[in-house]
Structure formats: C-alpha cells, structure tokens
Design a protein around this motif. Structure first.
Motif, PDB file in Angstrom:
ATOM      1  N   VAL A  41       0.839  -1.205   0.000  1.00 55.16           N
ATOM      2  CA  VAL A  41       0.000   0.000   0.000  1.00 55.16           C
ATOM      3  C   VAL A  41       0.875   1.257   0.000  1.00 55.16           C
ATOM      4  N   ALA A  42       1.968   1.255   0.739  1.00 51.77           N
ATOM      5  CA  ALA A  42       2.860   2.417   0.754  1.00 51.77           C
ATOM      6  C   ALA A  42       3.416   2.694  -0.650  1.00 51.77           C
ATOM      7  N   GLU A  43       3.751   1.631  -1.388  1.00 49.86           N
ATOM      8  CA  GLU A  43       4.205   1.818  -2.774  1.00 49.86           C
ATOM      9  C   GLU A  43       3.127   2.521  -3.588  1.00 49.86           C
ATOM     10  N   ARG A  44       1.882   2.118  -3.382  1.00 45.41           N
ATOM     11  CA  ARG A  44       0.769   2.740  -4.113  1.00 45.41           C
ATOM     12  C   ARG A  44       0.573   4.203  -3.717  1.00 45.41           C
ATOM     13  N   VAL A  45       0.690   4.474  -2.439  1.00 41.22           N
ATOM     14  CA  VAL A  45       0.516   5.846  -1.955  1.00 41.22           C
ATOM     15  C   VAL A  45       1.559   6.753  -2.595  1.00 41.22           C
ATOM     16  N   ILE A  85       8.177   5.112 -14.716  1.00 46.77           N
ATOM     17  CA  ILE A  85       9.617   5.348 -14.844  1.00 46.77           C
ATOM     18  C   ILE A  85      10.052   5.374 -16.306  1.00 46.77           C
ATOM     19  N   GLU A  86       9.430   4.551 -17.149  1.00 47.15           N
ATOM     20  CA  GLU A  86       9.780   4.570 -18.573  1.00 47.15           C
ATOM     21  C   GLU A  86       9.447   5.920 -19.208  1.00 47.15           C
ATOM     22  N   ALA A  87       8.414   6.566 -18.740  1.00 43.18           N
ATOM     23  CA  ALA A  87       8.023   7.872 -19.278  1.00 43.18           C
ATOM     24  C   ALA A  87       8.820   9.018 -18.649  1.00 43.18           C
ATOM     25  N   LEU A  88       9.559   8.734 -17.594  1.00 40.57           N
ATOM     26  CA  LEU A  88      10.285   9.755 -16.839  1.00 40.57           C
ATOM     27  C   LEU A  88      11.608  10.092 -17.518  1.00 40.57           C
ATOM     28  N   GLN A  89      11.884  11.365 -17.633  1.00 37.64           N
ATOM     29  CA  GLN A  89      13.162  11.824 -18.167  1.00 37.64           C
ATOM     30  C   GLN A  89      14.129  12.073 -17.012  1.00 37.64           C
ATOM     31  N   GLU A  90      15.411  11.928 -17.275  1.00 39.36           N
ATOM     32  CA  GLU A  90      16.439  12.152 -16.253  1.00 39.36           C
ATOM     33  C   GLU A  90      16.261  13.512 -15.577  1.00 39.36           C
ATOM     34  N   SER A  91      15.966  14.530 -16.361  1.00 41.71           N
ATOM     35  CA  SER A  91      15.816  15.882 -15.817  1.00 41.71           C
ATOM     36  C   SER A  91      14.626  16.004 -14.872  1.00 41.71           C
ATOM     37  N   GLU A  92      13.661  15.123 -14.986  1.00 35.99           N
ATOM     38  CA  GLU A  92      12.473  15.184 -14.141  1.00 35.99           C
ATOM     39  C   GLU A  92      12.716  14.614 -12.740  1.00 35.99           C
ATOM     40  N   LEU A  93      13.819  13.902 -12.547  1.00 42.98           N
ATOM     41  CA  LEU A  93      14.110  13.327 -11.237  1.00 42.98           C
ATOM     42  C   LEU A  93      14.240  14.392 -10.153  1.00 42.98           C
ATOM     43  N   ASP A  94      14.671  15.582 -10.535  1.00 47.05           N
ATOM     44  CA  ASP A  94      14.858  16.645  -9.558  1.00 47.05           C
ATOM     45  C   ASP A  94      13.667  17.602  -9.466  1.00 47.05           C
ATOM     46  N   GLU A  95      12.600  17.305 -10.199  1.00 47.39           N
ATOM     47  CA  GLU A  95      11.388  18.114 -10.070  1.00 47.39           C
ATOM     48  C   GLU A  95      10.762  17.869  -8.710  1.00 47.39           C
ATOM     49  N   MET A  96      10.144  18.890  -8.183  1.00 45.09           N
ATOM     50  CA  MET A  96       9.538  18.805  -6.856  1.00 45.09           C
ATOM     51  C   MET A  96       8.073  18.410  -6.964  1.00 45.09           C
ATOM     52  N   VAL A  97       7.657  17.583  -6.015  1.00 44.30           N
ATOM     53  CA  VAL A  97       6.276  17.109  -5.944  1.00 44.30           C
ATOM     54  C   VAL A  97       5.665  17.651  -4.659  1.00 44.30           C
ATOM     55  N   ASN A  98       4.522  18.293  -4.787  1.00 44.63           N
ATOM     56  CA  ASN A  98       3.771  18.766  -3.622  1.00 44.63           C
ATOM     57  C   ASN A  98       2.729  17.710  -3.272  1.00 44.63           C
ATOM     58  N   TYR A  99       2.670  17.353  -2.001  1.00 45.35           N
ATOM     59  CA  TYR A  99       1.722  16.349  -1.536  1.00 45.35           C
ATOM     60  C   TYR A  99       1.517  16.536  -0.048  1.00 45.35           C
ATOM     61  N   SER A 100       0.542  15.830   0.480  1.00 47.55           N
ATOM     62  CA  SER A 100       0.308  15.810   1.926  1.00 47.55           C
ATOM     63  C   SER A 100       0.477  14.387   2.418  1.00 47.55           C
ATOM     64  N   ASN A 101       1.023  14.257   3.626  1.00 46.03           N
ATOM     65  CA  ASN A 101       1.144  12.913   4.199  1.00 46.03           C
ATOM     66  C   ASN A 101      -0.234  12.427   4.629  1.00 46.03           C
ATOM     67  N   MET A 102      -0.288  11.243   5.213  1.00 48.64           N
ATOM     68  CA  MET A 102      -1.568  10.643   5.565  1.00 48.64           C
ATOM     69  C   MET A 102      -2.297  11.419   6.662  1.00 48.64           C
ATOM     70  N   SER A 103      -1.567  12.280   7.378  1.00 46.83           N
ATOM     71  CA  SER A 103      -2.176  13.132   8.411  1.00 46.83           C
ATOM     72  C   SER A 103      -2.575  14.495   7.869  1.00 46.83           C
ATOM     73  N   GLY A 104      -2.332  14.733   6.578  1.00 43.67           N
ATOM     74  CA  GLY A 104      -2.698  15.995   5.958  1.00 43.67           C
ATOM     75  C   GLY A 104      -1.634  17.073   6.015  1.00 43.67           C
ATOM     76  N   VAL A 105      -0.443  16.741   6.504  1.00 36.54           N
ATOM     77  CA  VAL A 105       0.636  17.719   6.582  1.00 36.54           C
ATOM     78  C   VAL A 105       1.271  17.859   5.196  1.00 36.54           C
ATOM     79  N   PRO A 106       1.372  19.094   4.679  1.00 37.29           N
ATOM     80  CA  PRO A 106       1.929  19.280   3.334  1.00 37.29           C
ATOM     81  C   PRO A 106       3.460  19.146   3.316  1.00 37.29           C
TER      82      PRO A 106
END
Length: 151
Positions: A41-45, A85-106
């Motif tokens: 499940v963590a992999e899916r999250v 991962i196949e669709a991911l470009q090397e340059s995209e590895l350093d892009e930032m992702v905004n998300y919240s944890n399971m408690s809602g903390v961003p």
C-alpha cells in the motif's frame, strides 16, 4: 536513471522473493501479513503522489488475510511503476512534488527522493519480515541487492 531503474528492478524482485518465502513456509501470521500489505500500500501511496492523484482512500495499516491479494497489489504496483519510470526523463528526477502525508501535513519532495523512499522503505520492512520468518523457524528470503545483481 540507470541506477534508479536497477534499484526499482531489485525492489520488484525482492518483493516477489519475500512473498514466495511466505508462501513456501506457510507463514501466515497476521502481523507479518499486515506488514507485507503495508509495503504494498505504501508503494501505491507514493505512486499516487508522483502522479498527483489523491491517496486519501488508502489505509497503510489494515489487517490482511490473503497473500494472493497482496501479491496482486505488488504485481500491479510493479507494472505501474515501470510505466511511470519509462516515461520519466532524467531531468524530471529533480522536479519537486507537492503532496500531503496521511495526516494531511503538506510536503514538497523531489521525484528522486520519493523513488529512493519507496526503494528503501521496502527493503527496511523486508528485513523485518525476514526476522519474523526466522523467529517462526522458517527460511528467510535472500533479498540483498548483491544477490539480485549477480543474476
């Protein structure tokens, strides 16, 4: 990208090996199943976060009764991560992702660090599962990276 892909391939292989060990040893302890399910499940999250999808419907620590259902989750995860991962470009590895944890903390984390989290989180818990197998006098699964690299 080569290192990330190699480490992810190890993750898929190690997940299969740990599931095989559980099946072979007929070790269906509820705590072990709950831990194995947690990894799946963590992999899916984390993938949902990478894809900018909601993960509010996931529960990380539910009881699990069926190893076949968990194996299916791992297989689906592997396929979805491969596509991502196949669709991911090397340059995209350093892009930032905004998300919240399971408690809602961003949070804001790079794609690279999220993928490394997935890889290391699974390895940590596979060690715990192997320890539980040993305690149950069952044969643990060899899941070291070097074993994978030698095949």
């Amino acid at each position: 990208m080569k290192s990330i892909k190699g480490m992810m391939n190890h993750l898929y292989w190690a997940n299969r090996r740990i599931l095989d060990a559980l099946e072979e040893n007929e070790t269906m302890n509820n705590d072990i199943l709950k831990l194995v399910r947690h990894v799946a499940v963590a992999e899916r999250v984390w993938l949902s976060r990478l894809q900018n999808k909601s993960n509010a419907h996931y529960s990380l620590w539910e009881e699990a009764e069926d190893l076949i259902v968990i194996r299916t989750m791992f297989e689906e995860n592997a396929e979805q991560y491969r596509v991502y991962i196949e669709a991911l470009q090397e340059s995209e590895l350093d892009e930032m992702v905004n998300y919240s944890n399971m408690s809602g903390v961003p949070f804001r984390t790079s794609v690279r660090d999220i993928l490394l989290q997935v890889i290391l989180h699974g390895q940590y818990h596979r060690g715990q599962i192997n320890q539980a197998l040993r305690i149950a006098s069952a044969e643990p699964a060899q899941v070291d990276y070097i074993t994978f690299a030698r095949i």
